[in-house]
Design a protein around this motif. Sequence first.
Motif: not given
Length: 347
Positions: A229-241
């Motif tokens: 629920g927190a604001s996340v200004p910068v993050m990363a995402a991808g497929e695999g764990f």
Amino acid sequence: MSGSAAELARRLGDHAEAVCREYLSNGRRVGNYWIVGDVRNTEGRSMHVRLKTNAKGLDGKWVDEATTEYGDLLDVIRESCGLVEFRDVADEARHFLAMPRPQAQDSGVRRQPAAARGSPHAARRLFAMSQTVAGTLAERYLVGRGIFLTARERALRFHPGCYYRDLITGETRPLPALIAAVTGPDGILTGLQRTWLDPGGNGKAQVDDPRRSLGHLLGNGIWLGLDPGASVPVMAAGEGFETMASLHTVMPALPVAAATSANHLTGLTLPPGCRRLYIAADADAAGRHGIERLSQRAGEAGIATLVLRPQLGDFNDDLRHLGPPCLAASLGDQLLPEDARHFLPSG
């Protein structure tokens, strides 16, 4: 094939289209196949269920071209209903086929009721039955992959005897497993990913498909370093764990999400306040498609996207074979300067 699992799978195959209409209701028939998004009844076209036996195989067999998962109609019932124990899968299959249940001796112990129809319920139940990873085979497995996560990470657990069914023989057996929670940015558990482990501590279990997912995955992911629920200004995402856990190992302050597949990456729900998204590259065509679609969605929401590329096959390869300092240096060349200063260790 022999035994009750094989017989149930064969009987279900005789009624393949009816099974698909009941348990994969978000799909449709196209010729001699039922087309749907995945075995968990997500809308889409990547999973094909053969409705009639032909030269390519038996009726009731399916394959998901996006994830390379495959199986039979017992797996469809298990995943779409969110069942964990094979006996519950078999009971559901017999109910569909109007077959009598086998007579069992009364042990005097009340059995816990089956998970209600709906994968999130079963996922939450299995997660609750698991334990923290500290001191377990799961921790040993992660360390062996070069992955070190803090005790604050609540997404990961260990189950010493998680049910695994062989898709070829139909046989079931308990194996230790790393359990990873799949949630939205709000932290509500909607599914999980199971990685079965070798009981002797030698990596993954020696089975055909040691990693399977359960529950509602679309829009959700395995989140590390996120305060729900927190604001996340910068993050990363991808497929695999393991790809995302490798990035999180060298950048522990950066929230990351593993969407579990390229298809699910395209629909990942981004947290509130996100203004910059790094996407971990995957070399295959499906991975490139996932990056393009997620970048497009993020751009339409006013979120800037940048792609991070590994030096070897993936970021876990970089972490294990090149080492954390080399991976950190490579990432430092790809991050924006302010992000490199904030998320990468100094020196």
